[in-house]
Design a protein around this motif. Structure first.
Motif, PDB file in Angstrom:
ATOM      1  N   SER A   1      35.691  41.896  34.064  1.00  0.00           N
ATOM      2  CA  SER A   1      36.229  41.027  35.139  1.00  0.00           C
ATOM      3  C   SER A   1      37.523  40.383  34.703  1.00  0.00           C
ATOM      4  CB  SER A   1      35.237  39.920  35.488  1.00  0.00           C
ATOM      5  OG  SER A   1      34.063  40.457  36.001  1.00  0.00           O
ATOM      6  N   HIS A   2      38.424  41.171  34.161  1.00  0.00           N
ATOM      7  CA  HIS A   2      39.657  40.613  33.617  1.00  0.00           C
ATOM      8  C   HIS A   2      40.751  40.678  34.665  1.00  0.00           C
ATOM      9  CE1 HIS A   2      42.081  39.476  30.065  1.00  0.00           C
ATOM     10  NE2 HIS A   2      43.051  40.033  30.749  1.00  0.00           N
ATOM     11  N   PRO A   3      41.330  39.533  35.088  1.00  0.00           N
ATOM     12  CA  PRO A   3      42.310  39.564  36.173  1.00  0.00           C
ATOM     13  C   PRO A   3      43.659  40.103  35.717  1.00  0.00           C
ATOM     14  CG  PRO A   3      42.098  37.349  35.324  1.00  0.00           C
ATOM     15  CD  PRO A   3      41.105  38.174  34.576  1.00  0.00           C
ATOM     16  N   ILE A   4      44.269  40.873  36.605  1.00  0.00           N
ATOM     17  CA  ILE A   4      45.624  41.367  36.352  1.00  0.00           C
ATOM     18  C   ILE A   4      46.480  40.906  37.534  1.00  0.00           C
ATOM     19  CG2 ILE A   4      47.038  43.430  36.171  1.00  0.00           C
ATOM     20  CD1 ILE A   4      44.826  44.854  34.905  1.00  0.00           C
ATOM     21  N   ASP A   5      47.573  40.225  37.266  1.00  0.00           N
ATOM     22  CA  ASP A   5      48.444  39.743  38.338  1.00  0.00           C
ATOM     23  C   ASP A   5      49.859  39.825  37.806  1.00  0.00           C
ATOM     24  OD1 ASP A   5      48.105  36.882  40.566  1.00  0.00           O
ATOM     25  OD2 ASP A   5      49.611  38.458  40.461  1.00  0.00           O
TER      26      ASP A   5
ATOM     27  N   GLY B   1      53.859  37.174  35.216  1.00  0.00           N
ATOM     28  CA  GLY B   1      52.595  37.771  34.819  1.00  0.00           C
ATOM     29  C   GLY B   1      52.634  38.276  33.393  1.00  0.00           C
ATOM     30  N   LEU B   2      51.438  38.530  32.867  1.00  0.00           N
ATOM     31  CA  LEU B   2      51.328  39.002  31.485  1.00  0.00           C
ATOM     32  C   LEU B   2      51.346  40.507  31.479  1.00  0.00           C
ATOM     33  CD1 LEU B   2      48.299  36.793  30.556  1.00  0.00           C
ATOM     34  CD2 LEU B   2      50.615  36.434  29.794  1.00  0.00           C
TER      35      LEU B   2
ATOM     36  N   GLN C   1      39.926  47.794  39.669  1.00  0.00           N
ATOM     37  CA  GLN C   1      40.151  47.643  41.101  1.00  0.00           C
ATOM     38  C   GLN C   1      41.512  46.987  41.232  1.00  0.00           C
ATOM     39  OE1 GLN C   1      37.841  44.805  43.536  1.00  0.00           O
ATOM     40  NE2 GLN C   1      37.171  46.686  44.519  1.00  0.00           N
TER      41      GLN C   1
ATOM     42  N   ILE D   1      47.781  43.274  41.798  1.00  0.00           N
ATOM     43  CA  ILE D   1      46.834  42.149  41.808  1.00  0.00           C
ATOM     44  C   ILE D   1      45.445  42.731  41.784  1.00  0.00           C
ATOM     45  CG2 ILE D   1      45.960  40.279  43.243  1.00  0.00           C
ATOM     46  CD1 ILE D   1      48.790  40.074  44.393  1.00  0.00           C
ATOM     47  N   GLY D   2      44.718  42.559  40.691  1.00  0.00           N
ATOM     48  CA  GLY D   2      43.398  43.180  40.651  1.00  0.00           C
ATOM     49  C   GLY D   2      42.673  42.818  39.379  1.00  0.00           C
ATOM     50  N   GLN D   3      41.725  43.657  39.012  1.00  0.00           N
ATOM     51  CA  GLN D   3      40.872  43.363  37.857  1.00  0.00           C
ATOM     52  C   GLN D   3      40.579  44.601  37.072  1.00  0.00           C
ATOM     53  OE1 GLN D   3      36.974  42.103  38.775  1.00  0.00           O
ATOM     54  NE2 GLN D   3      37.528  39.984  39.028  1.00  0.00           N
TER      55      GLN D   3
ATOM     56  N   GLY E   1      44.919  46.016  43.585  1.00  0.00           N
ATOM     57  CA  GLY E   1      45.550  45.882  44.890  1.00  0.00           C
ATOM     58  C   GLY E   1      47.053  45.911  44.687  1.00  0.00           C
TER      59      GLY E   1
END
Lengths: 175, 207
Positions: free
Chosen positions: A58-62, A38-39, A160, A7-9, A162
């Motif tokens: 600022s691209h979210p990753i989850d 998630g993708l 970044q 979970i991050g960016q 998590g």
């Protein structure tokens, strides 16, 4: 089954010669891993910073993975591209890094490189843009056959991430 | 007794300051974006701050000091909440225009965290559009600010990053460990307290 949440960016990129950058990313895993939610790949926005040097995505990753084995721990790989004012895209760099193996928040800087052509190609690249690209993008994150490449260093990508792990201690894994 | 599979995440924090070189008189709005397994049990999901001017010293800071206080409930870390901050200001003609969107995940480890979020605005696709949007005070903005919290569909947006917003979070979690989720490395997460610390014979111990 053990599970991992990433979970991050993708925060941004620094150190590239021009602004107006975007980044294509993907996650590659071994055979024992499965994505539950998630993708697994994507492309960020094109950022053209106004007052400062870094391009911010600022691209979210989850992503939620489940796994039966440790081999093939997920690797996130990037391609940084430059988009000029006419809308043409030029490759600026490849890079990859492993998803961290310990839980918590990690700030990661991933260095990038670009394939380098012959002297003639470099001169034409400085005038016209373009330049060599990898035919097979698997080489970004695999070590086989790398000895055939000649490359030059480019900027850095900042992430970044998590990491939340589940059930790893039940299987006796220490991380 | 039914075992619950729910964990709670409590976020107490504030949108502290902003740094924008060219603008003045800004206010910010925030909203939380989260996945389908999450629910807000208390606190405001979105809100608007006061309008603030740039400080007159060399720091040139905007200070909102705007509280965030929200508790989430969930069964699954997927869809972890993200804070979307959108900053608006008045332009030369006195019209509210967007000055930046920014997004960050609520931190996944308990404790105090400070984040500096870059904010960006969508860019017009041509110079003529930039000129007309300046005259008509009709700058490009996202129809739904929540789109900056998504990974899909971002590749068609061209943006210009033009400032930073500083946010601090204090995160407290309940029952993550009970459900088997590790958010801290194993050497940090178990604290061994010697048995007789702070206990005195026959008296209440004073801290």
């Amino acid at each position: 089954m053990a599970e991992i949440h990433v979970i991050g960016q993708i925060v941004g990129a620094t150190g590239f010669p021009e602004h107006s950058l975007f980044c294509k990313w993907g996650i590659h895993t071994g055979g024992a891993w499965k994505i539950l939610a998630g993708l697994r790949e994507g492309q960020t926005q094109v950022d053209n910073p106004q007052n400062h040097q870094a391009a911010y995505f600022s691209h979210p990753i989850d992503i939620h993975f489940a796994t039966k084995g440790l081999q093939g721990w997920p690797k996130i790989h990037f391609q940084v591209w430059h988009q000029d004012s006419f809308g043409r895209n030029e490759l600026y760099g490849y890079g990859f890094c492993h998803v961290p193996t310990s839980p918590g928040i990690h700030n990661i800087e991933c260095p990038t490189w670009r394939p380098c052509g012959t002297f003639r190609e470099q001169v034409s690249q400085s005038f016209l843009g373009g330049g060599p690209q990898l035919k097979n993008p698997d080489m970004i994150y695999s070590g086989a056959d790398r000895y055939q490449l000649r490359t030059i260093a480019m900027g850095k990508i900042h992430l970044q991430l998590g990491i939340i792990l589940r059930n790893f201690d039940k299987y006796g894994i220490e991380c | 007794m039914a075992t619950s599979s729910v964990f709670l995440v409590n976020v107490a924090g504030q949108i502290e300051t902003g740094e924008f070189q060219e603008f003045d008189d800004l206010y910010c709005k925030y909203c939380f974006v989260y996945g389908p397994d999450w629910l807000i049990t208390s606190g405001l999901e979105e809100s608007i701050s006061q309008i603030t001017k740039k400080s007159e010293d060399e720091r040139q800071l905007f200070c909102w000091n705007f509280p965030l206080d929200v508790t989430f409930k969930s069964t699954n870390p997927y869809g972890w909440p993200q804070l979307v901050v959108h900053v608006y200001g008045l332009d030369v003609f006195g019209v509210d225009t967007i000055r930046g969107y920014g997004v960050t995940h609520v931190p996944i480890t308990p404790g105090r965290h400070k984040r500096i979020i870059p904010v960006f605005v969508p860019e017009s696709s041509s110079t003529l559009q930039k000129l007309t949007s300046w005259f008509l005070s009709n700058r490009p903005e996202f129809v739904d600010p929540r789109v900056v919290a998504q990974g899909e569909g971002r590749e068609v947006t061209r943006v210009r990053s033009q400032g930073f917003v500083s946010v601090s979070f204090n995160v407290v979690m309940k029952d993550m460990k009970k459900l088997g989720y590790d958010v801290l490395p194993s050497d940090l997460s178990t604290v061994n307290v010697p048995e007789n610390v702070g206990v005195q014979q026959g008296r209440v111990s004073e801290a």
